[in-house]
Design a protein around this motif. Structure first.
Motif, mmCIF file in Angstrom:
data_model
loop_
_atom_site.group_PDB
_atom_site.id
_atom_site.type_symbol
_atom_site.label_atom_id
_atom_site.label_comp_id
_atom_site.label_asym_id
_atom_site.label_seq_id
_atom_site.Cartn_x
_atom_site.Cartn_y
_atom_site.Cartn_z
ATOM 1 N N TRP A 243 -10.401 -1.337 -2.485
ATOM 2 C CA TRP A 243 -10.837 -2.406 -1.639
ATOM 3 C C TRP A 243 -10.646 -1.920 -0.136
ATOM 4 O O TRP A 243 -10.694 -2.895 0.771
ATOM 5 C CB TRP A 243 -10.265 -3.336 -1.859
ATOM 6 N N TYR A 244 -10.536 -0.884 0.173
ATOM 7 C CA TYR A 244 -10.575 -0.462 1.514
ATOM 8 C C TYR A 244 -9.267 -1.197 2.383
ATOM 9 O O TYR A 244 -9.468 -1.303 3.769
ATOM 10 C CB TYR A 244 -11.819 -0.580 2.471
ATOM 11 N N ILE A 245 -8.292 -1.271 1.764
ATOM 12 C CA ILE A 245 -7.059 -2.132 2.220
ATOM 13 C C ILE A 245 -6.531 -1.113 3.210
ATOM 14 O O ILE A 245 -6.225 -1.608 4.554
ATOM 15 C CB ILE A 245 -6.201 -2.567 1.311
ATOM 16 N N ASP A 246 -6.383 -0.201 2.760
ATOM 17 C CA ASP A 246 -5.582 0.954 3.988
ATOM 18 C C ASP A 246 -6.591 1.007 5.064
ATOM 19 O O ASP A 246 -5.850 1.158 6.190
ATOM 20 C CB ASP A 246 -5.522 2.386 3.143
ATOM 21 N N GLU A 247 -7.698 1.186 4.908
ATOM 22 C CA GLU A 247 -8.539 1.438 6.235
ATOM 23 C C GLU A 247 -8.526 0.186 7.003
ATOM 24 O O GLU A 247 -8.469 0.116 8.486
ATOM 25 C CB GLU A 247 -10.092 1.667 5.897
ATOM 26 N N LEU A 248 -8.614 -1.129 6.229
ATOM 27 C CA LEU A 248 -8.229 -2.402 7.285
ATOM 28 C C LEU A 248 -7.161 -2.381 7.772
ATOM 29 O O LEU A 248 -6.955 -2.546 9.133
ATOM 30 C CB LEU A 248 -8.467 -3.373 6.167
ATOM 31 N N TYR A 249 -5.920 -2.000 7.197
ATOM 32 C CA TYR A 249 -4.704 -1.727 7.947
ATOM 33 C C TYR A 249 -4.637 -0.681 9.083
ATOM 34 O O TYR A 249 -4.110 -1.398 10.045
ATOM 35 C CB TYR A 249 -3.409 -1.285 6.871
ATOM 36 N N THR B 213 0.716 -1.164 0.182
ATOM 37 C CA THR B 213 0.052 -0.061 -0.157
ATOM 38 C C THR B 213 0.785 1.145 0.066
ATOM 39 O O THR B 213 0.312 2.538 -0.189
ATOM 40 C CB THR B 213 -1.109 -0.132 1.142
ATOM 41 N N TRP B 214 2.287 1.098 0.172
ATOM 42 C CA TRP B 214 2.913 2.371 0.497
ATOM 43 C C TRP B 214 3.259 2.775 -1.223
ATOM 44 O O TRP B 214 3.555 3.883 -1.436
ATOM 45 C CB TRP B 214 4.263 2.163 1.038
ATOM 46 N N LEU B 215 3.192 1.801 -2.086
ATOM 47 C CA LEU B 215 3.521 2.436 -3.465
ATOM 48 C C LEU B 215 2.634 3.298 -3.935
ATOM 49 O O LEU B 215 3.290 4.204 -4.528
ATOM 50 C CB LEU B 215 3.737 1.133 -4.266
#
Lengths: 485, 669
Positions: free
Chosen positions: B592-598, B245-247
Motif C-alpha cells: 500500500w505504498y506506506i513506506d513511500e508515504l512515510y 513498517t520496520w518489522l
C-alpha cells in the motif's frame, strides 16, 4: 600536690594504626638485610599488611569507642575513610614495584614510608582532638615529602619533594595558627568541647578569634586537598614525583584532608555553617574552574591529571558547601570512587612510560588502542569515570555531590559544577582520541604487565564499574557513617 | 520464597559475557552454541521451579516483589533492582526461556559455518537477558532498561549480515522506529510518576505500588494522555500502525532471530506492557478504544499485504504484524487474559512457522548453491513440491498453519476465538464492537488464505527449481527438526489450557485454566470494568456465541478453500486476477505504498530539516559559539599557566594572598 591521673587507655580504636606502625618499623629494620635486588618482598609484605589492617578496620565496623581521653575515636566515619586510605595504599604498593625497578630506585624504604603515611592519615580521620589531627597530618606530610622526592637521582623528583616540603610547611603554619586561635577562644582543643563552646555563643561568628581560627584551619586543609588558590604546588609536585606516588598522593592524602575537615567543621563549627558554606562556595567554583581550564591546555599527561585532580577536589567542595547528608556522604563516596579510577589511570601511565618517562605526553598514547586493546579499554573506563559518564562510579559520585547542592538550594553552584564537568570531557576524551583514532607511532613493545599491576587494574576496573552500577552497596555505609559523627 | 529468581536473567548474561569476550578465541561451534543454549536451559529450569512454586500458593498470594539490591535513591525517587513474580510474569518467562531455548538449539544447526558464529550467540544471550529483565522488572525503569536492551539486540541481530547494505538499513530502520516508540514510553513514565507524586504524594515507579494506588487516578483526562504515550511505545516495539513498517524489513536478520525476536518474544513486549499496567489502561476508555481500533486495523491491513507477498519470510512477517493486531484488539477490549493467551499460542505456532521457513530456506539455499544458481532462496515462486523432500518440516509447518488459521481443536482457534468473542461482547465500545468483530473475522479469513497460499506454494505442486538443484534438497538435521516438532506439538495442544467457557461447558465443565490462572493479575481491573463499563455489561445469548464462533470458522475454511482453488486446483487464476486488476495488485504487493508515504511525509522533510540545521545552524551558529567559547577558555588557561611559574615564592604569595583575602573579607565585612 595534685595527683596526675592517668586516664584509662583503650587501645582498640588505634589497633590498625599500631599494627601498621609496628609493621613499618620492623620492615625498615629488616630492609637493611634484604639484598638490593629483592626489595620487592618488602612490598609484598606491606601489601599483605595493608590487607590485614583492612580486616582490623572492618571488624571494628559499627562500634563507637572513644579513647585517650577523647583524643581519638573509632566510629564508622573514621573506618570508612581508613578503608579508602588502605585501598589507596594497597593499589599504590601494587603499581610501585614495576615502576621502581624500572627507574632503578627500588629502595625498600618506600613501602614503610607508605605505611607511615597511612598511619598519619588514619589518625587524621580518627582524631577527635585538634592535636591528634595535627599529629596525624604531620606524620602523613613528612612521609609524603620524602615519597615525592623518592627518586633521588631524578632532578624533577627532587624538586617536587623540596617544593612540597617548603609549601607544606608554609601552609601548616596557617593551620597550626588556626588551631591555636581556636584553643585561645574556646579553651580546649577537643572537637566536642569546641562545639559546646560555639553552641553557647549567641552569634559564634562575632567571636573574632574563633572565626579567624576556623578560617585559618580551612586554608590549611585547602592546601592539603589542593583547593584554589592554595593549589599551585600540585602540578609541579605531581609531575615530578614518581608516578605511583603521584597516584597515591592524589587519592589518599586528599581524602584524609577531607576527613579531618569534615569532622572539624561538621562537629565543632556546625553552628557556623552559614559562614563556612559561603567560603566553600567560592573555593569550589575557583577550584573546579581553575583545575579544568588549566587541564585543557596540558600535554603532559601527569600534569593534566594533576589539574584534573584539583578539579575533582572542587567537585567534592561542592558537596562540602551543601554540608547536608547527601553532599557529605557524596564526598566519601566520591573519594572512594576517585581512588579506584585515578590510581587505575596512573597504573596505565606507569605501564606506558619508559625509563625516565621521556614519553609522558598525551600524544604518546597514539594508537595505543590498537596495540593493547585490553589496557586501552581499562584506560577508557577510567577516563569515562573521571569525566563523569554513566555507568561508572564517577557519574554516581558527581550525581550525589551535585544533588546535595541542589537540595540545599545551591542551584548555580550545581550548574557551574556541571558546566565544568562538561568542559573536562574534552581533555579526558582527548586521550581516547589519541588511543583509538590516531595511527600508532610506537610499537609499545617495551610494555610488560607484571602480575601486581594486573591485579591493581583488575581491582580498579571492578571498583569503578561496580560502584557505577550498584552504588548503594557503598553509599549506604557512607550515609550511615556520616550520620553518626 | 522466590529468592533465586535473579538467576533467571543472570544465566544468559553470563552466557553473553563468556561468548562475547572469549567466543573469538573458543572458535569451536559446539562449545559456543552449547554455552549459549545451556545458559538459557538453566534459566528455563529456574523458571519452571518458579512457576511451580507460584502454583503451589493460593491464588491471592501469588505475588512477590523480590528485591536484589537498591539501584539508586535520590530524594523521593527510588529504583531497585527487583523482580516481580506473579502469574503474568511467570507465563512470560516460561514462554521466553522455553521457546528461547528451542530456538537456541535450532540456531546451532542453522548458523553452522556462519562467520561470527560466536557473535550471534552472544547477541542472542544478551537478548534473552534483556527480555527477561523486561518481563521480570518490578518497576518502570527496570522494564525500560530491558525495553531498550531488546531494541538494541534486535538492531544488532537484524544487521547481523552487516556487509549487506539492506541488512544494515533494516537494522537502522528498526532502531529509529523503535526510538519513536521509546520516546512515548518515556513520556508516559515521566508523566505517570510526576502526576502520581505531585497530586497524591505517591512517588513510585513500582508496578505493585502503582496498582495499589491506581484508585486515586481519575478516569480519562491525564490518564488518557499517559496511556496513549505508553501505547505509542507499544506500537513501536510491537509493530502496530503507524510504526509497523520496520518489522517486515527486519526479516533481513537470520531466521532464528526472526522467530525469537520478531515473532515470539520481543514484539509481544507491548502487549505485555499493557497487561502489566492494566490498572492504568482500564481507566481510560478513550485509550482502550484507540488500542482496539488500531489493533483491528493492523490485523486486517497487514493481512491484506500478506496475501500478495512472494518472499516466504515476508508473508510470515506480515502475519506477525496481523496477529499482534489481534492481541491489541483483545487488550483494547479489556480482555487482557485473552490477549496474553494469544500471545502464548502465537509464540508457539509462529516460532514453529518461522523455524520451518528457515529450514526450507536453508535447504533451498543449499540446493541453489550447489548448482551455482543465483535464484532467491526465499522466493516462494521458486519453491513447490517440498512436501516429499522435507516431510517432517512439512508436517510441523502444516500443523502450525492449521493452528494459526483457527481450525477448531488447534491452539490458535481457542485464543483467536476468545479474542473475537470479547471484541464483540465487551462493554466498552458500544456499536463499534460489531465493526471490530467484523474486521477481526475478515482478517481471520485472510490469514487462513495467505497461510495456506504459502503452504501450497511451498510444499505442494511441482518443484520450480531446476531438476539438478532439486536433487540437493533434503530434510534438515535433527538439531533443526526437533525444535520444530516440539513447537508443532505445542501449537496443537497449547490451546487446551485455555478452553473458552462455552466449549468447556460442552465437555462437562472444563474450566478455562489459563484465564483462571491470570485472574489475580487482572481481578481489580475486571471489577473496575464491571462498575464503570461505558455501555453496561451486555448479556448475550449462548446461541449468539455459537453463531459467531461458527461464522469465524466458516470464514477461515472459505479462506483455505480459496487458497486451495487458486494455488492447487487452477494455478492460472492468480495471474489472471493480477492482469485484471493490475492497480490493486500493485498496491497490495507494494504494501500500500506506506513506506513511500512515510519517506515523503516524514523521512525526507526530516532529512531536509537536518541538512538545514547542519549547514545553516550548526556550522555557523553553534560551531561559532562553541569555538568562540573554547578560544576564550583556552586563553584563560594560558593566563593561569603563566601564573604557574614554577617558583616557590610565587606559589607562597598566591597562598598568602588567599589567606589575606579570606580573613579580610570575613573580619571586616
Amino acid at each position: 600536690m595534685d595527683m596526675i591521673t592517668i586516664p584509662a587507655v583503650n587501645m582498640t580504636p588505634i589497633m590498625p594504626e599500631i599494627f601498621l606502625s609496628v609493621l613499618a618499623m620492623a620492615l625498615l629494620l629488616i630492609n637493611v638485610f634484604v639484598p638490593s635486588g629483592q626489595k620487592s618482598y618488602i612490598g609484598y609484605i606491606s601489601f599483605i599488611g595493608v590487607i590485614a589492617a583492612a580486616v582490623l578496620v572492618g571488624t571494628g565496623w559499627g562500634m563507637h569507642v572513644e579513647s585517650f581521653n577523647g583524643a581519638v575515636v573509632q566510629d564508622n566515619f573514621a573506618s570508612f575513610f581508613k578503608m579508602i586510605f588502605l585501598l589507596a595504599a594497597g593499589l599504590a604498593i601494587l603499581i610501585s614495584d614495576q615502576y621502581m625497578v624500572r627507574e632503578e630506585c627500588n629502595h625498600g624504604e618506600l613501602y614503610p614510608l607508605i605505611l607511615f603515611t597511612v598511619v598519619g592519615m588514619m589518625l587524621m580521620a580518627a582524631g577527635t582532638d585538634l592535636m591528634t589531627i595535627f599529629l596525624g597530618l604531620e606524620v602523613m606530610s613528612v612521609s609524603l615529602y620524602v615519597l615525592a622526592g623518592f627518586n633521588r637521582e631524578n632532578r624533577k623528583s627532587n624538586e617536587a619533594g623540596l617544593k612540597y616540603f617548603l609549601l607544606g610547611a608554609f601552609s601548616t603554619g596557617f593551620l597550626l595558627y588556626g588551631m591555636a586561635l581556636t584553643y585561645g577562644a574556646t579553651g580546649s582543643t577537643r572537637i566536642a568541647d569546641i562545639a559546646t563552646f560555639a553552641a553557647q555563643q549567641s552569634l559564634p561568628s562575632s567571636n573574632v578569634m574563633l572565626l579567624a581560627g576556623m578560617l585559618l584551619m580551612i586554608t590549611g586543609f585547602a592546601f592539603k586537598v589542593a583547593a584554589a588558590p592554595f593549589h599551585m604546588w600540585t602540578p609541579d609536585v605531581y609531575e615530578g614525583a614518581p608516578t605511583p606516588m603521584t597516584a597515591f598522593m592524589s587519592a589518599g592524602p586528599k581524602a584524609a584532608g577531607f576527613a579531618a575537615a569534615l569532622r572539624i567543621l561538621l562537629v565543632s563549627f556546625s553552628t557556623m555553617q552559614a559562614d563556612w558554606s559561603q567560603l566553600f562556595w567560592v573555593l569550589a567554583v575557583l577550584t573546579m574552574t581553575v583545575g579544568n581550564i588549566t587541564a585543557l591546555r596540558q600535554d603532559n599527561i601527569k600534569r593534566m591529571l594533576a589539574y584534573s585532580s584539583i578539579a575533582h577536589a572542587g567537585y567534592c567542595l561542592v558537596g562540602f558547601t551543601a554540608g547536608n547528608p547527601t553532599g557529605t556522604a557524596g564526598i566519601m563516596f566520591y573519594m572512594l570512587s576517585y581512588t579506584f579510577m585515578n590510581i587505575g589511570a596512573f597504573a596505565i601511565i606507569v605501564l606506558v612510560g619508559k625509563k625516565g618517562e621521556p614519553n609522558g605526553n598525551v600524544m604518546d598514547f597514539a594508537g595505543f588502542g590498537f596495540k593493547h586493546p585490553a589496557l586501552a579499554v581499562a584506560m577508557s573506563i577510567f577516563l569515562f569515570s573521571l569525566a563523569g559518564m554513566p555507568p561508572t562510579a564517577g557519574f554516581i559520585g558527581k550525581f550525589y555531590l551535585f544533588s546535595g547542592a541542589i537540595q540545599k538550594g545551591y542551584i548555580w553552584l550545581a550548574v557551574i559544577g556541571v558546566l565544568n564537568s562538561a568542559a573536562s570531557v574534552y581533555y579526558y576524551l582527548r586521550v581516547m582520541v589519541y588511543m583509538y583514532m590516531k595511527e600508532p607511532t610506537e610499537e609499545f613493545d617495551w610494555l610488560q604487565v607484571s602480575a601486581p599491576i594486573a591485579l591493581s587494574l583488575l581491582i580498579s576496573v571492578t571498583g569503578t564499574l561496580v560502584l557505577g552500577v550498584v552504588p548503594s552497596i557503598v553509599l549506604q555505609y557512607a550515609q550511615e557513617a556520616i550520620k553518626l559523627i | 520464597m522466590f529468592d533465586n529468581v535473579w538467576l533467571i536473567p543472570l544465566f544468559p548474561l553470563l552466557g553473553f559475557l563468556i561468548n562475547g569476550l572469549l567466543g573469538k578465541k573458543i572458535k569451536n561451534e559446539t562449545v559456543i552454541g552449547g554455552i549459549g543454549a545451556f545458559a538459557v536451559l538453566c534459566s528455563f529450569a529456574v523458571s519452571c521451579m518458579t512457576i511451580l512454586k507460584l502454583l503451589s500458593l493460593p491464588g491471592e498470594e501469588r505475588l512477590a516483589n523480590v528485591k536484589v539490591f537498591t539501584w539508586m535513591t535520590c530524594g523521593n525517587f527510588n529504583a531497585d533492582i527487583a523482580f516481580l513474580i506473579d502469574p503474568l510474569s511467570c507465563v512470560m518467562i516460561m514462554i521466553v526461556t522455553g521457546v528461547g531455548f528451542l530456538i537456541h538449539i535450532y540456531s546451532i544447526g542453522y548458523m553452522h559455518g556462519e562467520e561470527g558464529f560466536y557473535r550471534f550467540f552472544a547477541y542472542l544471550n544478551l537478548f534473552m537477558f534483556s527480555m527477561l529483565l523486561l518481563v521480570l522488572g518490578n518497576n518502570l525503569l527496570l522494564m525500560f532498561v530491558g525495553w531498550e536492551g531488546v531494541g538494541l539486540c534486535s538492531y544488532l541481530l537484524i544487521g547481523y549480515y552487516f556487509h549487506k547494505k539492506s541488512a544494515g538499513d533494516a537494522g537502522k530502520k528498526a532502531f529509529v522506529m523503535n526510538r519513536v516508540g521509546d520516546f512515548g514510553f518515556l513520556l508516559g513514565a515521566f508523566t505517570l510518576y510526576w502526576f502520581m507524586g505531585h497530586n497524591f504524594n505517591v512517588w513510585t515507579i513500582q508496578f505493585t505500588e502503582l496498582g495499589k494506588n491506581a484508585h486515586l487516578l481519575p478516569t480519562g483526562g491525564v490518564v488518557t494522555v499517559i496511556t496513549l504515550c505508553f501505547f505509542l511505545g507499544a506500537t513501536g516495539k510491537s509493530a502496530q500502525i503507524p510504526l509497523y513498517t520496520w518489522l517486515p524489513d527486519a526479516m533481513e536478520g537470520p531466521t532464528p532471530v526472526s522467530a525469537l525476536i520478531h515473532a515470539a518474544t520481543m514484539v509481544t513486549a507491548g502487549v505485555y506492557m499493557i497487561g502489566r499496567m492494566n490498572f492504568l489502561f482500564i481507566r481510560s476508555p478513550e485509550t482502550l478504544m484507540v488500542i482496539a481500533v488500531i489493533g483491528a486495523c493492523t490485523a486486517l491491513f497487514a493481512a491484506t499485504i500478506g496475501t500478495a507477498q512472494n518472499d516466504i519470510k515476508r508473508v510470515l512477517a506480515y502475519s506477525t504484524v496481523s496477529q499482534l493486531g489481534y492481541m491489541f484488539l483483545a487488550m483494547g477490549s479489556g480482555a487482557f487474559a485473552a490477549g496474553i493467551f494469544h500471545l502464548m499460542t502465537h509464540a508457539f505456532f509462529k516460532a514453529c512457522l518461522f523455524l520451518g521457513s528457515g529450514a526450507v530456506i536453508h535447504s533451498m539455499h543449499h540446493a541453489l548453491h550447489h548448482v551455482h544458481s543465483h535464484d532467491d532462496a526465499q522466493d516462494m515462486r521458486n519453491m513447490g513440491g517440498l512436501k516429499s523432500k522435507m516431510p517432517l518440516t512439512f508436517l510441523t509447518f502444516l500443523l502450525a498453519t492449521i493452528a494459526i488459521a483457527g481450525i477448531p481443536g488447534f491452539s490458535g482457534f481457542f485464543s483467536k476465538d476468545e479474542i473475537l468473542w470479547q471484541a464483540f461482547a465487551n462493554p466498552h465500545h458500544g456499536q463499534l464492537n460489531y465493526l471490530l468483530w467484523g474486521m477481526g473475522a475478515v482478517a481471520a479469513g485472510l490469514t487462513a488464505f495467505y497461510m495456506f497460499r504459502l503452504v501450497f506454494m511451498t510444499f505442494f505442486g511441482e518443484c520450480r527449481i531446476t531438476p539438478k538443484a532439486k536433487d540437493h534438497l533434503h530434510e534438515s538435521p535433527m538439531v533443526i527438526v526437533i525444535p520444530l516438532i516440539v513447537l508443532a506439538g505445542l501449537s496443537v495442544v497449547g490451546g487446551y489450557i485455555g478452553i473458552p467457557k462455552l466449549l468447556g461447558d460442552l465437555f462437562g465443565g472444563i474450566p478455562n485454566y489459563f484465564e483462571h490462572y491470570l485472574e489475580p493479575v487482572f481481578r481489580l481491573s475486571e471489577e473496575y470494568m464491571a462498575e464503570h463499563a461505558a455501555h453496561g455489561v451486555a448479556h448475550h445469548s449462548v446461541a449468539l456465541e455459537w453463531g459467531l464462533m461458527g461464522t469465524s470458522v466458516v470464514i477461515a475454511l472459505i479462506g483455505i478453500g480459496i487458497a486451495f482453488a487458486l494455488y492447487v486446483v487452477n494455478t492460472s487464476i492468480p495471474a489472471k486476477f493480477t492482469a485484471t486488476f493490475p492497480a490493486l495488485h500493485r498496491a497490495v504487493y507494494n504494501k500500500w505504498y506506506i513506506d513511500e508515504l512515510y519517506d515523503y511525509v516524514f523521512v525526507n522533510p526530516c532529512k531536509a530539516l537536518g541538512r538545514f540545521l547542519w549547514k545553516g545552524f550548526d556550522v555557523v551558529v553553534v560551531d561559532g559559539v562553541v569555538n568562540g567559547v573554547a578560544k576564550v577558555v583556552m586563553s584563560f588557561g594560558g593566563i593561569i599557566r603563566y601564573m604557574q611559574s614554577g617558583f616557590v615564592y610565587d606559589y607562597s604569595w598566591s597562598m598568602a594572598f588567599g589567606v589575606v583575602v579570606i580573613l579580610g573579607y570575613y573580619l571586616f565585612k
